[in-house]
Design a protein around this motif. Structure first.
Motif, PDB file in Angstrom:
ATOM      1  N   LYS A 134     -24.280  -1.734 -67.799  1.00 12.85           N
ATOM      2  CA  LYS A 134     -24.232  -0.827 -66.652  1.00 12.85           C
ATOM      3  C   LYS A 134     -24.710  -1.570 -65.401  1.00 12.85           C
ATOM      4  O   LYS A 134     -25.704  -2.289 -65.434  1.00 12.85           O
ATOM      5  N   ILE A 135     -23.994  -1.346 -64.309  1.00 16.56           N
ATOM      6  CA  ILE A 135     -24.344  -2.018 -63.063  1.00 16.56           C
ATOM      7  C   ILE A 135     -23.916  -1.138 -61.896  1.00 16.56           C
ATOM      8  O   ILE A 135     -22.908  -0.433 -61.975  1.00 16.56           O
ATOM      9  N   THR A 136     -24.705  -1.156 -60.818  1.00 18.20           N
ATOM     10  CA  THR A 136     -24.350  -0.445 -59.592  1.00 18.20           C
ATOM     11  C   THR A 136     -23.778  -1.460 -58.610  1.00 18.20           C
ATOM     12  O   THR A 136     -24.481  -2.392 -58.201  1.00 18.20           O
ATOM     13  N   ILE A 137     -22.524  -1.277 -58.239  1.00 14.71           N
ATOM     14  CA  ILE A 137     -21.817  -2.315 -57.481  1.00 14.71           C
ATOM     15  C   ILE A 137     -20.676  -1.683 -56.707  1.00 14.71           C
ATOM     16  O   ILE A 137     -20.316  -0.518 -56.934  1.00 14.71           O
ATOM     17  N   GLN A 138     -20.089  -2.461 -55.784  1.00 14.76           N
ATOM     18  CA  GLN A 138     -18.886  -2.049 -55.050  1.00 14.76           C
ATOM     19  C   GLN A 138     -17.667  -2.610 -55.794  1.00 14.76           C
ATOM     20  O   GLN A 138     -17.392  -3.807 -55.713  1.00 14.76           O
ATOM     21  N   PRO A 139     -16.929  -1.779 -56.512  1.00 17.16           N
ATOM     22  CA  PRO A 139     -15.848  -2.268 -57.380  1.00 17.16           C
ATOM     23  C   PRO A 139     -14.743  -3.011 -56.635  1.00 17.16           C
ATOM     24  O   PRO A 139     -14.182  -3.973 -57.167  1.00 17.16           O
ATOM     25  N   THR A 140     -14.425  -2.586 -55.405  1.00 15.76           N
ATOM     26  CA  THR A 140     -13.331  -3.226 -54.669  1.00 15.76           C
ATOM     27  C   THR A 140     -13.648  -4.683 -54.383  1.00 15.76           C
ATOM     28  O   THR A 140     -12.787  -5.566 -54.562  1.00 15.76           O
ATOM     29  N   LEU A 141     -14.873  -4.971 -53.965  1.00 18.15           N
ATOM     30  CA  LEU A 141     -15.259  -6.357 -53.696  1.00 18.15           C
ATOM     31  C   LEU A 141     -15.255  -7.185 -54.977  1.00 18.15           C
ATOM     32  O   LEU A 141     -14.819  -8.348 -54.977  1.00 18.15           O
ATOM     33  N   LEU A 142     -15.737  -6.598 -56.056  1.00 18.63           N
ATOM     34  CA  LEU A 142     -15.733  -7.303 -57.334  1.00 18.63           C
ATOM     35  C   LEU A 142     -14.299  -7.620 -57.762  1.00 18.63           C
ATOM     36  O   LEU A 142     -14.010  -8.720 -58.257  1.00 18.63           O
ATOM     37  N   MET A 143     -13.389  -6.686 -57.572  1.00 18.22           N
ATOM     38  CA  MET A 143     -11.992  -6.907 -57.952  1.00 18.22           C
ATOM     39  C   MET A 143     -11.357  -8.005 -57.108  1.00 18.22           C
ATOM     40  O   MET A 143     -10.543  -8.793 -57.601  1.00 18.22           O
ATOM     41  N   HIS A 144     -11.737  -8.103 -55.806  1.00 22.51           N
ATOM     42  CA  HIS A 144     -11.217  -9.172 -54.959  1.00 22.51           C
ATOM     43  C   HIS A 144     -11.573 -10.539 -55.529  1.00 22.51           C
ATOM     44  O   HIS A 144     -10.742 -11.464 -55.555  1.00 22.51           O
ATOM     45  N   ILE A 145     -12.821 -10.680 -55.967  1.00 22.35           N
ATOM     46  CA  ILE A 145     -13.279 -11.972 -56.499  1.00 22.35           C
ATOM     47  C   ILE A 145     -12.532 -12.311 -57.780  1.00 22.35           C
ATOM     48  O   ILE A 145     -11.991 -13.428 -57.939  1.00 22.35           O
ATOM     49  N   LEU A 146     -12.501 -11.379 -58.728  1.00 23.18           N
ATOM     50  CA  LEU A 146     -11.843 -11.641 -60.014  1.00 23.18           C
ATOM     51  C   LEU A 146     -10.356 -11.907 -59.819  1.00 23.18           C
ATOM     52  O   LEU A 146      -9.783 -12.803 -60.465  1.00 23.18           O
ATOM     53  N   GLN A 147      -9.739 -11.143 -58.936  1.00 19.83           N
ATOM     54  CA  GLN A 147      -8.305 -11.306 -58.710  1.00 19.83           C
ATOM     55  C   GLN A 147      -8.007 -12.689 -58.157  1.00 19.83           C
ATOM     56  O   GLN A 147      -7.030 -13.333 -58.568  1.00 19.83           O
ATOM     57  N   ASN A 148      -8.834 -13.172 -57.242  1.00 18.21           N
ATOM     58  CA  ASN A 148      -8.623 -14.499 -56.684  1.00 18.21           C
ATOM     59  C   ASN A 148      -8.797 -15.581 -57.749  1.00 18.21           C
ATOM     60  O   ASN A 148      -7.989 -16.522 -57.839  1.00 18.21           O
ATOM     61  N   PHE A 149      -9.844 -15.451 -58.564  1.00 15.82           N
ATOM     62  CA  PHE A 149     -10.078 -16.433 -59.622  1.00 15.82           C
ATOM     63  C   PHE A 149      -8.882 -16.513 -60.565  1.00 15.82           C
ATOM     64  O   PHE A 149      -8.381 -17.597 -60.894  1.00 15.82           O
ATOM     65  N   VAL A 150      -8.421 -15.345 -61.009  1.00 20.57           N
ATOM     66  CA  VAL A 150      -7.340 -15.314 -62.003  1.00 20.57           C
ATOM     67  C   VAL A 150      -6.023 -15.767 -61.378  1.00 20.57           C
ATOM     68  O   VAL A 150      -5.245 -16.509 -62.011  1.00 20.57           O
ATOM     69  N   GLN A 151      -5.733 -15.356 -60.165  1.00 22.36           N
ATOM     70  CA  GLN A 151      -4.486 -15.775 -59.521  1.00 22.36           C
ATOM     71  C   GLN A 151      -4.438 -17.284 -59.339  1.00 22.36           C
ATOM     72  O   GLN A 151      -3.388 -17.913 -59.560  1.00 22.36           O
ATOM     73  N   ASN A 152      -5.564 -17.892 -58.934  1.00 21.20           N
ATOM     74  CA  ASN A 152      -5.606 -19.347 -58.822  1.00 21.20           C
ATOM     75  C   ASN A 152      -5.430 -20.008 -60.183  1.00 21.20           C
ATOM     76  O   ASN A 152      -4.745 -21.026 -60.306  1.00 21.20           O
ATOM     77  N   ALA A 153      -6.067 -19.415 -61.205  1.00 23.70           N
ATOM     78  CA  ALA A 153      -5.939 -19.990 -62.549  1.00 23.70           C
ATOM     79  C   ALA A 153      -4.487 -19.924 -63.028  1.00 23.70           C
ATOM     80  O   ALA A 153      -3.970 -20.885 -63.611  1.00 23.70           O
ATOM     81  N   ILE A 154      -3.822 -18.793 -62.803  1.00 22.42           N
ATOM     82  CA  ILE A 154      -2.407 -18.658 -63.201  1.00 22.42           C
ATOM     83  C   ILE A 154      -1.542 -19.635 -62.400  1.00 22.42           C
ATOM     84  O   ILE A 154      -0.592 -20.246 -62.931  1.00 22.42           O
ATOM     85  N   LYS A 155      -1.868 -19.810 -61.110  1.00 25.44           N
ATOM     86  CA  LYS A 155      -1.063 -20.669 -60.249  1.00 25.44           C
ATOM     87  C   LYS A 155      -1.122 -22.131 -60.698  1.00 25.44           C
ATOM     88  O   LYS A 155      -0.099 -22.833 -60.719  1.00 25.44           O
ATOM     89  N   PHE A 156      -2.297 -22.609 -61.071  1.00 26.39           N
ATOM     90  CA  PHE A 156      -2.455 -24.041 -61.357  1.00 26.39           C
ATOM     91  C   PHE A 156      -2.330 -24.380 -62.839  1.00 26.39           C
ATOM     92  O   PHE A 156      -2.205 -25.555 -63.191  1.00 26.39           O
ATOM     93  N   THR A 157      -2.373 -23.406 -63.724  1.00 24.26           N
ATOM     94  CA  THR A 157      -2.239 -23.690 -65.156  1.00 24.26           C
ATOM     95  C   THR A 157      -0.757 -23.896 -65.504  1.00 24.26           C
ATOM     96  O   THR A 157       0.089 -23.098 -65.097  1.00 24.26           O
ATOM     97  N   PRO A 158      -0.437 -24.950 -66.243  1.00 26.33           N
ATOM     98  CA  PRO A 158       0.972 -25.183 -66.607  1.00 26.33           C
ATOM     99  C   PRO A 158       1.481 -24.129 -67.593  1.00 26.33           C
ATOM    100  O   PRO A 158       0.693 -23.390 -68.195  1.00 26.33           O
ATOM    101  N   LYS A 159       2.781 -24.064 -67.728  1.00 27.33           N
ATOM    102  CA  LYS A 159       3.387 -23.097 -68.650  1.00 27.33           C
ATOM    103  C   LYS A 159       2.889 -23.338 -70.068  1.00 27.33           C
ATOM    104  O   LYS A 159       2.642 -24.481 -70.477  1.00 27.33           O
ATOM    105  N   GLU A 160       2.773 -22.242 -70.798  1.00 24.15           N
ATOM    106  CA  GLU A 160       2.231 -22.216 -72.160  1.00 24.15           C
ATOM    107  C   GLU A 160       0.745 -22.582 -72.199  1.00 24.15           C
ATOM    108  O   GLU A 160       0.175 -22.750 -73.281  1.00 24.15           O
ATOM    109  N   GLY A 161       0.131 -22.701 -71.025  1.00 24.56           N
ATOM    110  CA  GLY A 161      -1.292 -23.000 -70.979  1.00 24.56           C
ATOM    111  C   GLY A 161      -2.128 -21.743 -71.169  1.00 24.56           C
ATOM    112  O   GLY A 161      -1.635 -20.610 -71.142  1.00 24.56           O
ATOM    113  N   ASN A 162      -3.430 -21.952 -71.338  1.00 20.54           N
ATOM    114  CA  ASN A 162      -4.360 -20.853 -71.606  1.00 20.54           C
ATOM    115  C   ASN A 162      -5.342 -20.683 -70.432  1.00 20.54           C
ATOM    116  O   ASN A 162      -5.822 -21.664 -69.847  1.00 20.54           O
TER     117      ASN A 162
END
Length: 436
Positions: free
Chosen positions: A324-352
């Protein structure tokens, strides 16, 4: 003039009222103590006189109703303010008693002392206590004068003391009022009283955040102007070259297509800049309590769909069952979304792409691990309009993520993997953000 919400006024009123109450209580106790002590001396004196008369002049006592005090007795002094008589009291019992009386603006105290040989007969000794009453009134008046003087002194002292107490706050207020975006100065907390040092530290942290925000905004504006000016200059040059002489239709079409692609890239950049404005609005979002694990799992389901479209895989590695945590979900989602989008962008096909979540003494960690080309750790990765690798983009993603993390009081880092190629993007949420 002090306002109704003034801390200084509240302090003065509480100090003066408390002090006045204590002074009044002490004065009442003192006056009653003095009064009791004086009357106790008088009653003891009358009792002693009655005992002497009762034991030494038994024969004279038989002459009832007259003054039986014998001046010839050297052991008894008969003052002018004392009268001794015999009194008959049926309902008193065989015990001494005292009575107060008043006549012609004079006050008297009478003792009725029982005689052993005669039932219902008492020695009555009446003493004029008018002078004693005058003395007590003078004492009471003096005590009241002293009380009023003490209350006024306390009032002036409270005014002086309250001024000293609010002086550090006034100093902080004046310094804050003189600040602007071009003049931001840290406070020297060592010069502040120990009670105000936490406030000074908090203000310094706020000033530091404002400095970072102002510098980021300036850097953003300069970068945006540069990023938009360059493609506009290229488009203008292409148009001027194309219009130098008549050309085939295909040349005009190619130029228009190229310009349209440039316009599309500029629109993407403008959308990212607008996203910064929306994120600043999200910083004022009211924090709510969420289950961080459930939130992460929901986001991972969405990211898995995006990764599958790019022929890449999302691996979930979350240790806690609930957090349990008290937080601003929109800001947290911005951070996670950026991390994952960059990871998808730079990871080669069939990569993990691995998304980890675990809890330590430092706080709650969320890590996004890709299998890309890695990063140059010597560069400022969070500066706006910085692009790395051969991927397209406005270069604002990490800048947005850093601003969101600062707003949450969190910390984000990027580093290369040691085992193989790829990057580890880490978000640390301190334990103080947790709500149990």
């Amino acid at each position: 003039m002090l306002s109704q919400k003034s801390i200084r006024e509240s302090f003065i009123l509480q100090l003066v009222s408390a002090s006045a109450t204590l002074i009044v209580i002490f004065s009442v106790i003192l006056y009653n103590y003095i009064k009791i002590s004086i009357f106790e001396d008088i009653t003891q004196e009358l009792t002693k006189q009655a005992q002497i008369i009762a034991t030494s002049r038994t024969s004279s006592i038989e002459r009832m109703g007259i003054n039986i005090f014998d001046p010839s007795l050297s052991s008894i002094n008969n003052p002018n303010d004392v009268q001794v008589t015999i009194a008959i009291r049926v309902n008193q019992g065989n015990v001494p008693s005292f009575e107060h009386s008043e006549k012609d603006d004079q006050k008297f105290l009478t003792i009725y002392y029982p005689l052993e040989k005669r039932e219902h007969y008492f020695i009555s000794i009446t003493k004029d206590i008018s002078n004693t009453d005058i003395l007590l009134n003078k004492i009471l008046k003096n005590i009241l004068i002293i009380n009023l003087t003490a209350i006024f002194l306390i009032l002036f002292y409270a005014l002086f003391l309250s001024r000293m107490l609010v002086l550090p706050i006034r100093s902080l207020t004046n310094k804050l009022a003189s600040m602007n975006e071009n003049f931001l100065q840290m406070f020297d907390t060592q010069k502040l009283p120990s009670e105000f040092q936490p406030l000074g530290i908090s203000i310094n942290k706020l000033v530091e955040r404002i400095q970072i925000f102002v510098n980021s905004q300036k850097e953003l504006f300069i970068g945006a102007a540069h990023e938009l000016k360059t493609p506009l200059a290229v488009m203008k040059t292409k148009n001027e070259v194309t219009l130098l002489k008549p050309r085939e239709n295909e040349k005009y079409i190619d130029t228009l297509k190229s310009n349209n692609q440039t316009i599309n890239d500029m629109n993407k950049m403008i959308s990212n800049i607008l996203e910064i404005g929306r994120q600043e609005g999200a910083q004022f979002e009211k924090p709510i309590e969420i289950d961080l694990i459930a939130f992460l799992k929901e986001q991972i389901n969405n990211y898995t769909i995006l990764a599958k479209m790019e022929e890449k895989n999302i691996i979930e590695d979350i240790v806690p069952i609930s957090y349990k945590i008290t937080i601003q979900p929109t800001l947290l989602m911005h951070i996670l979304q950026n991390f994952v989008q960059n990871a998808i962008k730079f990871t080669p096909k069939e990569g993990n792409i691995t998304i980890q979540a675990y809890l330590t003494k430092e706080g709650f960690f969320v890590c996004v691990i890709d299998e890309g080309i890695g990063i140059d750790e010597s560069k400022d990765l969070f500066a706006p309009f910085k692009r790395y690798g051969n991927q397209t983009g406005a270069g604002l993603g990490l800048f947005l993520a850093k601003n969101a993390a600062d707003a949450l009081g969190a910390k984000i880092t990027l580093k290369n993997r040691e085992d193989t190629k790829g990057t580890i993007a880490t978000l640390l949420l301190p334990l103080r953000k947790r709500s149990l």
